[in-house]
Design an enzyme around this catalytic site. Structure first.
Site, mmCIF file in Angstrom:
data_model
loop_
_atom_site.group_PDB
_atom_site.id
_atom_site.type_symbol
_atom_site.label_atom_id
_atom_site.label_comp_id
_atom_site.label_asym_id
_atom_site.label_seq_id
_atom_site.Cartn_x
_atom_site.Cartn_y
_atom_site.Cartn_z
ATOM 1 C CG ASP A 178 41.684 -0.750 52.831
ATOM 2 O OD1 ASP A 178 41.103 -0.324 51.760
ATOM 3 O OD2 ASP A 178 42.969 -0.633 53.060
ATOM 4 C CB THR B 96 47.141 -4.569 54.632
ATOM 5 O OG1 THR B 96 46.714 -5.856 54.956
ATOM 6 C CG2 THR B 96 46.219 -3.804 53.814
ATOM 7 C CE LYS C 103 51.723 1.586 65.921
ATOM 8 N NZ LYS C 103 52.107 2.745 65.728
ATOM 9 C CB THR D 165 59.420 -6.063 47.176
ATOM 10 O OG1 THR D 165 58.036 -6.222 46.437
ATOM 11 C CG2 THR D 165 59.710 -4.706 46.883
ATOM 12 C CG ASP E 187 49.879 0.285 48.788
ATOM 13 O OD1 ASP E 187 50.469 -0.220 47.643
ATOM 14 O OD2 ASP E 187 48.943 0.165 49.236
#
Ligand code: RIB
Length: 309
Positions: free
Chosen positions: A17, A244, A281, A216, A248
């Protein structure tokens, strides 16, 4: 170190990323000055695997990387996280997946260049089918070719392995993939792509597929239907910096919890806390919590949740 007996599997993308953080997003043709730049580990598949490993699961990851520097670093990171990578194939003369991410005001915009992830073909899935069969639950998403994911879902179905689908990034997909899934985790946009979606009654789908579809909704928490009623599982109380990889983290840690025998409600509560802690974070994997952090949160916030791992 906790031990979770049944192995968790993930088939999916492994990315690097490239993350720019900015207070102001540019208009077309405009240049703006941003705040920070980071090169970080990502990819929905790798993220899910790391999320599950951080809370103590034994994880098999299936996917492909290239032979560039980014791919080599991604492999080293997965090894460091304790993810089993014997099925991760390193392809010659190919670049690894890249995600160009802009984080602004706690939200993100992502462009993915699949690279080696696009080469996770059905031949590869057949070759590494045994790595799937070692698992009792397997998760998958849409950053690898759909026919390969479909094949993986069939292998899971035929072998009584639970298959968890996150149909993201959003695109049309075969009905069979939905049918083969034991659990389908979606946001509001992804919910609309599920066969039978009705705009006037969006929650009807959850009722028609009790204990299967998990919706969600960020700070609103998650929803599922338990066969009798629609249940809302509240989100964790955290100060969000970057979302981000939150989805996951949710999927990876949900798999661990449900696989260890927790109820739907408890598994979603656990996954909600893990996803929430992650958002504190910057970066997909940086904030993914270890089991100890989750336990601390549960105790501090007096959450009604008893873990068996
Ligand atoms: O879900 C977040 C992930 O999507 C990022 O890590 C990026 O690599 C993209 O795959």
């Amino acid at each position: 170190m906790p031990t979770i007996k049944n192995r968790v599997g993930v088939i999916g993308s492994i990315n690097t990323d490239i993350v720019c953080q900015t207070n102001k997003l540019p208009e077309v043709g405009e240049t703006v000055m941003g705040e920070t730049f980071n090169i970080m580990f990502g990819g929905k598949g790798a993220n899910e695997a790391v999320a599950a490993a951080r809370v103590g699961a034994s994880v098999n990851l299936l996917g492909c990387v290239g032979d560039d520097m980014f791919s080599r670093n991604a492999i080293a990171n997965l090894q460091l996280e304790g993810v089993h990578i014997t099925a991760v194939k390193q392809l010659k003369n190919v670049k690894g997946g890249i995600a160009n991410i802009v984080v602004s005001n706690r939200n993100n915009q992502i462009i993915v260049i699949p690279g080696a992830n696009g080469m996770v073909d059905t031949k590869y899935v057949k070759k590494y089918a045994n790595r799937l069969k070692e698992c009792s639950i397997v998760g998958g998403q849409f950053e690898i070719p759909l026919d390969s994911l479909l094949l993986a879902s069939r292998i899971c179905k035929e072998n009584n392995i639970k298959f968890v689908l996150n149909p993201s990034p959003i695109k049309e997909y075969p009905k069979e993939l939905f049918e083969n899934a034991t659990y389908v985790i979606v946001n509001e946009l992804e919910l609309k792509e599920i066969p039978g979606y009705n705009e006037k009654q969006p929650y009807a789908l959850l009722e028609n597929h009790p204990n299967k579809i998990i919706l969600t909704k960020g700070s609103e928490g998650a929803y599922f239907h338990d066969g009798e009623k629609l249940v809302n599982v509240p989100a964790a109380k955290v100060k969000v910096l970057d979302t981000t990889g939150a989805g996951d983290t949710f999927l990876g840690t949900f798999m661990v919890a449900i696989n260890s025998g927790l109820s739907m409600l408890d598994s979603i509560t656990f996954a909600n806390i893990c996803a929430g802690l992650k958002t504190q974070k910057l970066g997909a994997q940086t904030g993914m919590p270890k089991l100890e952090e989750v336990k601390k949160y549960i105790k501090k916030n007096k959450v009604k949740l008893e873990l068996n791992f």
